[in-house]
Enzyme design. Structure first.
Site, PDB file in Angstrom:
ATOM      1  N   ASN A  53       0.832  -1.191   0.000  1.00 11.70           N
ATOM      2  CA  ASN A  53       0.000   0.000   0.000  1.00 11.70           C
ATOM      3  C   ASN A  53       0.878   1.256   0.000  1.00 11.70           C
ATOM      4  OD1 ASN A  53      -2.325   1.622   0.149  1.00 11.70           O
ATOM      5  ND2 ASN A  53      -3.332   0.177   1.515  1.00 11.70           N
ATOM      6  N   HIS A  80      22.616   1.710  12.991  1.00 18.64           N
ATOM      7  CA  HIS A  80      23.868   2.430  13.199  1.00 18.64           C
ATOM      8  C   HIS A  80      24.517   1.959  14.492  1.00 18.64           C
ATOM      9  CE1 HIS A  80      22.896   5.068   9.878  1.00 18.64           C
ATOM     10  NE2 HIS A  80      21.671   5.133  10.348  1.00 18.64           N
ATOM     11  N   GLY A  86      -0.840  -1.374   8.844  1.00 18.17           N
ATOM     12  CA  GLY A  86      -0.317  -0.034   8.600  1.00 18.17           C
ATOM     13  C   GLY A  86       0.568   0.487   9.709  1.00 18.17           C
ATOM     14  N   LYS A 141      12.402  -8.708  16.481  1.00 20.18           N
ATOM     15  CA  LYS A 141      12.832 -10.107  16.494  1.00 20.18           C
ATOM     16  C   LYS A 141      11.999 -10.905  15.514  1.00 20.18           C
ATOM     17  CE  LYS A 141      14.107  -9.984  21.356  1.00 20.18           C
ATOM     18  NZ  LYS A 141      13.841 -10.547  22.686  1.00 20.18           N
ATOM     19  N   ARG A 201       5.334  -8.290  20.308  1.00 20.27           N
ATOM     20  CA  ARG A 201       5.384  -9.559  21.039  1.00 20.27           C
ATOM     21  C   ARG A 201       4.250 -10.429  20.519  1.00 20.27           C
ATOM     22  NH1 ARG A 201       1.259  -7.982  23.237  1.00 20.27           N
ATOM     23  NH2 ARG A 201       0.458  -7.304  25.168  1.00 20.27           N
TER      24      ARG A 201
END
Length: 163
Positions: free
Chosen positions: A58, A88, A115, A139, A153
């Site tokens: 989208n 970084h 979204g 993760k 999570r």
């Protein structure tokens, strides 16, 4: 590659949506059959992005693609989703040189990403998973799970009847 991506993204922005698919195919490393991308989109290079068949991105997607970003088949990506292949250094001295570190992102088949989600470097999102809107995924996401929140999570496993 960066200049070519910038040129193509400007061209896409000035082209009617029905006429954009050849430009998207030129921009990306691969764009599968019956896949659709809505402008605007931002990427740095384009060629490191591979999108499978029957996949939809989208409007407002950002791809920091100094590394491979692979999006599988039958994937739905909501508006303003961000794929961050870069990060970084923690060390402030190293950051002064704008040092970036890259890890690939993999989105397996049949995933739905809501979204404004953020998918961070090195993450794999397993097949059939759902990433809730606004989630920040740091993760790997196991297949057949729903994740959400910041940091994301596991909210629950998808049942056989839901699959």
């Amino acid at each position: 590659m960066r200049k070519n991506a910038e040129r193509l993204l400007r061209q896409i922005a000035n082209t009617e949506s029905e006429l954009q698919p050849p430009l998207w195919r030129e921009l990306f490393g691969a764009l599968g059959e019956d896949s659709w991308v809505r402008a605007p989109l931002f990427c740095e290079y384009g060629k490191s992005v591979r999108i499978g068949n029957h996949t939809f991105l989208n409007a407002g997607v950002t791809l920091l693609d100094g590394t491979a970003i692979t999006i599988g088949n039958n994937v739905l990506v909501g508006p303003n989703v961000q794929f961050y292949g870069a990060s970084h250094p923690v060390d402030h001295i190293e950051r002064r040189d704008w040092t970036a570190r890259w890890k690939p992102i993999l989105v397996e088949d049949d995933v739905w990403i809501g979204g404004n989600a953020v998918i961070c470097q090195g993450v794999t999102i397993g097949a059939r998973a759902i990433v809730g809107a606004g989630a920040v995924v740091l993760k790997d996401v196991p297949p057949d799970t729903v994740v959400g929140g910041n940091p994301a999570r596991i909210i629950r496993k998808l049942t056989d009847s839901e699959r």
